[in-house]
Enzyme design. Structure first.
Site, PDB file in Angstrom:
ATOM      1  N   TYR A 141       0.812  -1.221   0.000  1.00 43.32           N
ATOM      2  CA  TYR A 141       0.000   0.000   0.000  1.00 43.32           C
ATOM      3  C   TYR A 141       0.847   1.273   0.000  1.00 43.32           C
ATOM      4  CZ  TYR A 141      -4.016  -2.959   1.121  1.00 43.32           C
ATOM      5  OH  TYR A 141      -4.992  -3.915   1.093  1.00 43.32           O
ATOM      6  N   LYS A 191       3.112 -15.719   2.339  1.00 44.04           N
ATOM      7  CA  LYS A 191       3.019 -16.423   1.048  1.00 44.04           C
ATOM      8  C   LYS A 191       4.443 -16.782   0.653  1.00 44.04           C
ATOM      9  CE  LYS A 191       0.553 -17.767  -2.542  1.00 44.04           C
ATOM     10  NZ  LYS A 191      -0.326 -18.944  -2.462  1.00 44.04           N
ATOM     11  N   ASP A 223      -3.492 -18.238   1.604  1.00 47.00           N
ATOM     12  CA  ASP A 223      -4.671 -18.885   1.012  1.00 47.00           C
ATOM     13  C   ASP A 223      -5.236 -19.920   1.962  1.00 47.00           C
ATOM     14  OD1 ASP A 223      -2.153 -19.880   0.479  1.00 47.00           O
ATOM     15  OD2 ASP A 223      -2.630 -20.736  -1.463  1.00 47.00           O
ATOM     16  N   ASP A 251     -11.126  -8.464   7.568  1.00 49.61           N
ATOM     17  CA  ASP A 251     -12.545  -8.307   7.232  1.00 49.61           C
ATOM     18  C   ASP A 251     -13.245  -9.660   7.183  1.00 49.61           C
ATOM     19  OD1 ASP A 251     -12.350  -5.586   7.126  1.00 49.61           O
ATOM     20  OD2 ASP A 251     -13.341  -5.388   5.189  1.00 49.61           O
TER      21      ASP A 251
END
Ligand code: NAD
Length: 367
Positions: A141, A191, A223, A251
């Site tokens: 970000y 990951k 994942d 979330d």
């Protein structure tokens, strides 16, 4: 204790829920004999209307002089068409950046009384009690370059995932510290089968783990973590992860509890004031109608007392009072099934203050 706690109500339901937090802080100050100064500042759409800026300098300087900041929510359809730098959300991002809050803590606790509101089956949910620790100021970000560019093959786009080892380490260490104070289990999400940044993340987790021999560590690919959160959420105690993965997983985890109105959060810096806010937005669809659930904001007050003021007893008293009110059957509209009774935002705030006062005066600590 004397403390300055700045309240930024913001937009939509923000002023309704922070009004309950103000009452609660005043009650805590009275019951436990503290002196809390509670100045208010403008942020978001409200600040745009008054000053033309989503984060006025006066607000920022007030926040910087505080022990902690409590925020309601920002944003709303009225400001949706404004250019990026004039949008209410820019004010909140600017505040997080200015306060250098690098760690976002989101406790996810499933209340048995409210498990009917969750999309998951009660038997899957039962016993879920975790904290997500998300890195907030690094990663994809914030990395540069971040741009569209023309290449030989046509239009292309670049985002950059940049982390320093130090940024990883301070967040991971906080995750271990949290796990040490809880059930002693840390799941680090990455990951590492694909990303170099995740491979360094794992190395840092392994290195920091030596300092915390009492904490059991497990690495999980993102994942797989997304799947495990809905398959077996109770296996998580502390989940620690980087910015993008944390944004998505937090979330997903929030949805487990059924109502977004129940969930608090804390964003912590190394030395400066912490920022505390419910995880929900400004909920323009119910704003001004006394319908918002203030419990996420009141539980954010508990986090503020615990992390910024180190007032553990007071934090527990707030959490106990919220728990008692829910156990006694009080509900805001978002928590009821059709036909059931509910109370308004202000009554819910009053009930929590009343239970806190009574429980402390009577020494009723049974729940
Ligand atoms: P939202 O969280 O505001 O609302 C989503 C749904 O949840 C709505 O149906 C709303 O009524 C309900 N809801 C939210 N809080 C509730 C509460 N306390 N009690 C009961 N019900 C509640 O998300 P959204 O609709 O996507 O966004 C609305 C605005 O809020 C947008 O402008 C968005 O940019 C902004 N936003 C701000 C923040 C923040 O300030 N941290 C976070 C998310 C969204």
């Amino acid at each position: 204790m004397q403390a300055t706690l700045t309240i930024l109500s913001g937009d939509g339901v923000g002023p309704e829920v922070t009004a309950q937090a103000e009452k609660l802080l005043t009650t805590v100050a009275t019951v436990f004999h503290h002196d809390f100064y509670l100045p208010t500042g403008l942020i978001g759409g409200a600040a745009l209307e008054a000053t033309g800026e989503p984060l006025p300098d006066a607000t920022l300087s007030l926040c910087r002089q505080s022990e902690a900041v409590l925020l309601g929510a920002v944003g709303g359809p009225k400001w949706d068409t404004l250019p990026g730098n004039k949008r209410p959300e820019t004010g909140l991002l600017g505040l997080r950046k200015a306060l250098q809050v690098f760690a976002n803590l989101r406790p996810i606790l499933v209340w048995p009384e409210l498990s009917g509101a969750s999309p998951l089956k009660p038997e899957v949910l039962s016993g879920t009690d975790m904290v997500l620790v998300r890195e907030l100021t690094g990663g994809l970000y914030f990395g540069v370059p971040r741009e569209r560019r023309f290449e030989d093959s046509g239009l292309a786009v670049v985002d950059t995932l940049h982390y320093t080892e130090r940024e990883m380490e301070r967040l991971i260490r906080l995750g271990f510290t949290m796990a040490q104070g809880r059930r002693g289990q840390l799941i680090s999400v990455d990951k590492a089968n694909v990303l170099e940044s995740s491979r360094l993340w794992r190395e840092v987790v392994e290195r920091v783990s030596i300092e915390f021999p009492g904490v059991q560590v497990q690495h999980m690919l993102v994942d797989s973590a997304a799947m495990q959160l809905v398959k077996n959420p109770r296996q998580f105690d502390v989940l620690v992860t980087e910015n993008l993965f944390g944004d998505i997983l937090s979330d997903e985890a929030a949805t487990l509890t059924g109502s977004i109105g129940m969930l608090p959060s804390a964003s912590l810096s190394e030395n400066g004031p912490g920022l505390y806010e419910p995880i929900h937005g400004s909920a323009p669809d119910i704003a001004g109608q006394n319908l918002a659930n203030p419990l996420g904001t009141l539980l954010s007050v508990a986090m503020l007392l615990r992390f910024s003021l180190k007032l553990m007893r007071e934090a527990e008293a707030v959490e106990r009072a919220v728990r008692s009110v829910v156990s006694a059957g009080y509900r805001t509209r978002d928590l009821v099934q059709p036909g059931e009774n509910w109370i308004g935002t202000d009554k819910m705030g009053d009930k929590v203050c009343q239970y806190l006062r009574e429980e402390e005066q009577n020494g009723e600590h049974t729940i």
